[in-house]
Design an enzyme around this catalytic site. Structure first.
Site, PDB file in Angstrom:
ATOM      1  N   HIS A  56       0.807  -1.068  -0.087  1.00 33.20           N
ATOM      2  CA  HIS A  56       0.169   0.170  -0.019  1.00 33.20           C
ATOM      3  C   HIS A  56       0.949   1.167  -0.084  1.00 33.20           C
ATOM      4  O   HIS A  56       1.820   1.471   0.932  1.00 33.20           O
ATOM      5  CB  HIS A  56      -1.086  -0.167   1.211  1.00 33.20           C
ATOM      6  CG  HIS A  56      -1.852   1.121   1.284  1.00 33.20           C
ATOM      7  ND1 HIS A  56      -2.608   1.552   0.429  1.00 33.20           N
ATOM      8  CD2 HIS A  56      -1.703   2.166   1.992  1.00 33.20           C
ATOM      9  CE1 HIS A  56      -3.366   2.659   0.661  1.00 33.20           C
ATOM     10  NE2 HIS A  56      -2.618   3.150   1.811  1.00 33.20           N
ATOM     11  N   ASP A  58       1.241   4.990  -0.097  1.00 36.21           N
ATOM     12  CA  ASP A  58       0.626   6.151  -0.096  1.00 36.21           C
ATOM     13  C   ASP A  58       1.353   7.320  -1.000  1.00 36.21           C
ATOM     14  O   ASP A  58       2.404   7.518  -0.711  1.00 36.21           O
ATOM     15  CB  ASP A  58       0.493   6.891   1.162  1.00 36.21           C
ATOM     16  CG  ASP A  58      -0.610   6.082   2.103  1.00 36.21           C
ATOM     17  OD1 ASP A  58      -1.728   6.068   1.983  1.00 36.21           O
ATOM     18  OD2 ASP A  58      -0.015   5.650   3.245  1.00 36.21           O
ATOM     19  N   ASP A 180      -7.702   1.472   2.077  1.00 32.54           N
ATOM     20  CA  ASP A 180      -7.373   2.649   3.102  1.00 32.54           C
ATOM     21  C   ASP A 180      -8.177   3.722   3.237  1.00 32.54           C
ATOM     22  O   ASP A 180      -8.133   4.184   4.423  1.00 32.54           O
ATOM     23  CB  ASP A 180      -5.888   3.030   2.815  1.00 32.54           C
ATOM     24  CG  ASP A 180      -5.478   3.292   4.339  1.00 32.54           C
ATOM     25  OD1 ASP A 180      -5.908   3.156   5.208  1.00 32.54           O
ATOM     26  OD2 ASP A 180      -4.533   4.215   4.195  1.00 32.54           O
ATOM     27  N   HIS A 426      -6.073   9.637  -0.504  1.00 35.50           N
ATOM     28  CA  HIS A 426      -6.750   9.721   0.659  1.00 35.50           C
ATOM     29  C   HIS A 426      -5.894  10.415   1.882  1.00 35.50           C
ATOM     30  O   HIS A 426      -6.554  10.290   2.905  1.00 35.50           O
ATOM     31  CB  HIS A 426      -7.362   8.442   1.205  1.00 35.50           C
ATOM     32  CG  HIS A 426      -6.139   7.295   1.212  1.00 35.50           C
ATOM     33  ND1 HIS A 426      -5.648   6.376   0.029  1.00 35.50           N
ATOM     34  CD2 HIS A 426      -5.315   6.920   2.076  1.00 35.50           C
ATOM     35  CE1 HIS A 426      -4.812   5.709   0.386  1.00 35.50           C
ATOM     36  NE2 HIS A 426      -4.711   5.768   1.656  1.00 35.50           N
TER      37      HIS A 426
HETATM   38 ZN   LIG Z   1      -3.194   4.911   2.679  1.00 33.14          ZN
END
Ligand SMILES: [Zn+2]
Length: 1080
Positions: A56, A58, A180, A426
């Site tokens: 994941h 970001d 997420d 996000h």
């Molecule tokens: Zn995230």
């Protein structure tokens, strides 16, 4: 050469050599077989455990995008995306059994561009064989609460396009992956469905909802994404069992500390039996909460797989030793899988599924942690993003409309697209990143504005300056500046402040002609404004409120705002105004202020809407539609809770979490200082609530709504208390706990106080637990009256009392809420607390039985005009007199030839591939919002776009990257007896609207006349539209430029030869087309 570089080179070589062998071998063995056919087979009569290796990544959070990509700032977080992709590719090439998914296109394509052809070819092979699979695929994994649908669609279109351009069909993601984001919107489900996704998996939902869904085997469901669109918006959606983490004890990454699987036969540390036992126990328990003999395990986490071998080596062993037990009767089968392979297994199970019609907001992770603070966190970044989307649309359109294309247009546009894609992440638009990262996002945005600003200046000069004959400075590259003033929100603009003569070009990005009240910062009240035809316009100068002038960092000489009404600004076009300073002799132009602190009540407004104020300076009542009702407005603030976060009860309010301390609320003041200005164009009340909250309430003389422009900050913290500031509108409307909020700026969803549609909720935070994301609108009504508020950015909001609507505008907090960001949300600028300014638009009137367009209809149209108002470009005009300006330049232009029907929005017009446009049309009304506008509409695309030489047109899925007629989705069957979850009927199956050109029929070649239509209905409908168009055409003809050719305005009646270009839109429908242009 540093040691670091040489290691890097050695690594590249290793990768290169490896690729060489693997490449040839595998390519010879297998032809392309991506997609579901590349899935490893599951075993019948066994529990199949789908192990999904994933990371994941970001796109900015604790570190900036680039810091994450390159892996710098390791003291903040040991995370480097380039190493992850390097490492994973190498591991995949070594073993065809392994699988990996990648999600964030922003990172992937940064990596891709750095690779040699050899590496790229090897990666293509991995993708073609389904060993590396793209999931999600948008530029970032967007937030779902604070994002606007236009930006979400854009960032998916771009990510999926690069995947399509690079990998073709095999690069196209089948499954959405929103693991997420902090809660999930229904509109997002609808968009996934319309983009052709087969399903979507997510991680975060309310802890009570999740417990109940797992207990009742309802964690996987068919989500009805739209109350208007029917089955085409249904999306299979699955909540993941353990967010997106691996089971406890099975995190094998270099960032984890769990024991590896130790299988040395004689090793004293051998743990195979214990590890496998524990794992099988876990999946066995898990499987009791799901419907099919398949479970999905997410084997990865944030920035995992920087050393992919650690994960894969242990997964290999886990699979081997667990599956060996099958020989001894175990019925559990582990396999390398992907979310799409798991989804296919669910589909192939051939069972039925529960359904859902509401959304997953608000998200609570424990009894005192409602993730409703981020709906408002970083209010100025949230607004900046909305400005960015606005200018991106302008940049797209002008790039497409440019008579001569310049080679730099493409890169400029791409840079802005990608920046806006990053902004949707996000931890970007949500405000849940560290302060330094937020500043990096803002900086990227400002660079993107500059890039696209260069394009718009070029194109507007081309359109305006047709001949250099009367140009005075013939050497200048550009005759006019067409500058954007980014600080107009605090009424500062160097061009209008410094120059005695300047021009304002209003570019209208909508497909309709619009009228707009324009405000320009000026140092002096006397100016003359003439339009492109030499007509002098009425003006009104309004003093800038003292609170704004007092802002320390506001560097401006402007003391007034010059107001005028710009009319008939042509669709996808502009109109330019010449503005000249006058001697200040006309005293009549001087603004009149009523005395401060009037002791009597007073009113502002017009014949449509009147606002009454009480003796304390507060709004008191509203008169509209023949109704007068009590409506007050006030500012208040909650105290942010402070705790050590050691247990749920000690949770602090922070960037994610809204938790008011014991729900304590304070009024900003009980008496408001006011000044009142009434002119012919606008009435204004300037209100000062205290030293850090002020507001202008205004009603323009032709509008039927009121504008509340608030100014909040710096929020004081000297008392050691963080504050969360709200504006609250109270009315006597008997709303009975019901209100409605929008979903990403599209459909409205019904809310009820202290209630959730699908389970019996226990709310421990009465305020925070009733907050919802307001992207654009919140409303409530009773049998007679309704009240709605439009916002100019995402905010948290609620209705905690009948008749009352509140919106959180700004927050400043002193403690972190312990969800990872590690900072208090304490935004500062120039050494002080952040100041935020924004607008609310208040609509009030009859809820039913209204003459003309319904209030809901007006709200929808206004919502669009407030999202994409005319963009203001300023140019110095010192060199040209008004006469010279008027006769030498083209001061009005339109890029389309037929005004669209009112409910139709030209959502997208942008250059796509060579000689192609990407075009979207959207019906902006919901069913039943207006008797006439909420009807299907038809129009001819070719007429709308007749400025372009169109050779063909073909419909695509919503993202623009797959042909609609070739797009097939997996079908899932709902449970036969639907649980009666939906107590408010937010979802009602619409009567299937008449589709002239449905997915099964490609647009070209369909004969409109051959379609059997229900008699009357559609015919009457098209007459109505036609009549409207005719009248609009008349209005708009003056804005027409030489670009529109040969009687385009009259061609509607001569449509018969182009019937294949007639399309129909039903309420809330969006249709996307690739338009092929003739090669010049
Ligand atoms: Zn995230």
């Amino acid at each position: 050469m540093s040691a670091k570089t040489s290691v890097w080179l050695a690594f590249l070589c290793a990768l290169g050599c490896l690729i060489h062998d693997a490449d040839l071998r595998s390519v010879q063995q297998k032809a392309s077989q991506c997609g579901y056919q590349s899935c490893h087979a599951t075993k019948p009569n066994m529990l199949n455990v789908h192990l999904v290796a994933h990371t994941h990544d970001d796109v900015g959070w604790l570190k900036t995008v680039d810091q994450y990509y390159y892996g710098s700032e390791t003291r903040i977080q040991k995370a480097g995306v380039q190493y992850i992709i390097d490492s994973v590719v190498e591991a995949l090439l070594r073993d065809p059994e392994k699988r990996f998914i990648y999600v964030e296109s922003a990172f992937f394509f940064k990596w891709w561009k750095e690779q040699t052809t050899k590496v790229q070819d090897a990666v293509k092979m991995l993708v073609e064989q389904g060993r590396l699979e793209f999931i999600g695929g948008a530029w970032s994994m967007n937030d779902e609460a604070t994002t606007h649908y236009q930006s979400v669609i854009d960032q998916f279109s771009w990510g999926l396009r690069l995947l399509n351009d690079t990998f073709g069909e095999c690069g196209r993601p089948r499954v959405g992956w929103q693991i997420d984001p902090f809660g999930h919107s229904r509109e997002m489900a609808s968009m996934f469905a319309q983009m052709g996704f087969d399903g979507m998996f997510f991680g975060r939902l309310d802890y009570q909802d999740k417990d109940e869904r797992l207990m009742t085997k309802n964690a996987e469901m068919i989500w009805h994404g739209s109350a208007n669109l029917g089955e085409e918006s249904d999306l299979f959606s699955g909540a993941l069992y353990n967010n997106y983490q691996a089971p406890d004890g099975f995190c094998f990454d270099i960032l984890c500390s769990d024991a590896p699987i130790i299988d040395g036969k004689h090793s004293p540390d051998n743990n195979v039996k214990e590890r496998v036992d524990t794992f099988l126990e876990y999946v066995t328990k898990m499987s009791t909460q799901f419907r099919t003999p398949n479970v999905i395990l997410t084997m990865g986490e944030d920035f995992h797989y920087q050393n992919a071998d650690m994960w894969y080596k242990n997964l290999d062993k886990l699979i081997k030793y667990a599956n060996e037990r099958q020989a001894n009767g175990s019925n559990i089968n582990l396999l390398y899988s992907t979310p799409s392979c798991y989804l296919k297994s669910l589909h192939d199970a051939g069972i039925t599924w529960p359904t859902k019609s509401d959304d997953f907001f608000p998200y609570a992770s424990d009894p005192h942690a409602y993730w409703t603070g981020y709906f408002t966190s970083r209010p100025t970044l949230k607004r900046y993003e909305r400005d960015g989307n606005h200018f991106l649309q302008v940049c797209k359109q002008l790039s497409a409309l440019a008579p001569n294309k310049s080679g730099e247009f493409g890169p400029h546009l791409t840079f802005m697209r990608e920046t806006l894609g990053i902004m949707q992440h996000h931890d970007a638009i949500t405000g849940t990143e560290k302060e330094k990262v937020a500043l990096d996002y803002a900086k990227r945005m400002s660079v993107a504005f500059r890039a696209c600003g260069a394009t718009t200046r070029n194109v507007l000069n081309q359109l305006t300056v047709k001949s250099k004959e009367n140009v005075k400075d013939k050497m200048a590259k550009y005759v006019f500046d067409f500058k954007t003033c980014p600080l107009l929100n605090i009424t500062a603009c160097p061009v209008s402040e410094v120059n005695d003569r300047f021009a304002l070009t209003l570019y209208n990005p909508l497909g309709h002609t619009v009228n707009e009240y324009v405000r320009i910062p000026v140092p002096d009240p006397s100016y003359k404004i003439i339009d492109n035809k030499g007509v002098t316009l009425e003006t009104q100068a309004v003093p800038i409120p003292q609170a704004l002038i007092d802002i320390k960092h506001r560097n401006s000489t402007a003391k007034y705002e010059l107001v005028f009404l710009a009319t008939n600004i042509p669709p996808l076009g502009y109109r330019t105004y010449y503005i000249e300073r006058q001697e200040s002799t006309e005293s009549s132009k001087m603004p009149k202020a009523l005395p401060k602190r009037t002791s009597s009540v007073f009113q502002i407004g017009n014949s449509h809407i009147k606002l009454g104020f009480d003796t304390n300076g507060f709004l008191y009542d509203v008169t509209a539609d023949g109704l007068t009702r009590l409506v007050s407005q006030e500012f208040l603030f909650y105290e942010g809770a402070v705790g050590n976060n050691a247990e749920f009860l000690n949770r602090s309010s922070g960037a994610y979490i809204f938790r008011p301390n014991e729900n304590k609320i304070h009024f900003a003041t009980d008496q408001v200082e006011i000044e009142v200005y009434k002119g012919d164009l606008v009435h204004e009340v300037h209100q000062k609530f205290n030293d850090w909250i002020s507001q202008v309430v205004r009603v323009y003389n032709k509008n039927s709504f009121a504008e509340f422009e608030w100014l909040v900050g710096p929020i004081p913290i000297d008392d050691g208390i963080g504050k969360e500031v709200i504006t609250r509108f109270n009315s006597d409307i008997e709303s009975e706990g019901i209100f409605r909020t929008d979903s990403n700026g599209r459909e409205m969803i019904k809310r009820k106080l202290n209630h959730r549609d699908t389970w019996s909720v226990r709310i421990n935070e009465e305020v925070a637990g009733n907050y919802y994301p307001i992207t654009t609108k919140i409303d409530l009504e009773d049998d007679t009256a309704r009240m709605a508020i439009l916002t100019d950015r995402a905010q948290g909001g609620s209705s905690l009392k009948d008749g009352s609507l509140e919106l959180m505008v700004h927050r400043r907090l002193l403690k972190d809420d312990a969800f990872g960001v590690g900072e208090a949300l304490n935004e500062t600028e120039f050494g002080d607390g952040l100041i935020a300014r924004g607008k609310h638009h208040l609509f009030f009137g009859k809820s039913t039985d209204r003459e003309g367009v319904s209030l809901k209809g007006i709200e929808r149209l206004t919502q669009l005009e407030k999202l994409l108002p005319p963009w203001k470009f300023f140019s110095n005009m010192e060199a040209y007199s008004a006469d010279e300006w008027q006769t030498s330049f083209t001061n009005s232009f339109t890029g389309i030839s037929l005004v669209l029907p009112k409910p139709v929005h030209l959502l997208t017009l942008e250059p796509w591939h060579e000689n192609q446009l990407l075009v979207r049309f959207e019906h902006i009304m919901e069913n039943g919002e207006d008797a006439s506008y909420s009807q299907p509409v038809q129009f001819n695309v070719k007429n709308v776009l007749s400025a372009f030489d169109i050779e063909g047109i073909r419909e695509t899925t919503l993202d623009g990257n797959a042909w609609l007629d070739e797009s097939r989705r997996l079908q899932f069957v709902p449970d036969p007896e639907q649980a009666a979850f939906n107590t408010y009927a937010t979802f009602s199956q619409p009567a299937k609207s008449v589709h002239l050109l449905s997915a099964e029929k490609p647009l070209l070649g369909v004969k409109y006349a051959e379609e059997a239509l229900p008699a009357g209905q559609l015919g009457a409908q098209s007459n109505r539209i036609k009549r409207e168009m005719d009248s609009d055409q008349v209005n708009q003809a003056e804005g027409r430029s030489s670009k529109s050719t040969e009687g385009a305005y009259n061609s509607f009646k001569a449509d018969s030869g182009n019937q294949e270009y007639i399309i129909e839109l039903s309420p809330m429908e969006i249709r996307t087309f690739i338009v092929y242009l003739a090669v010049a």
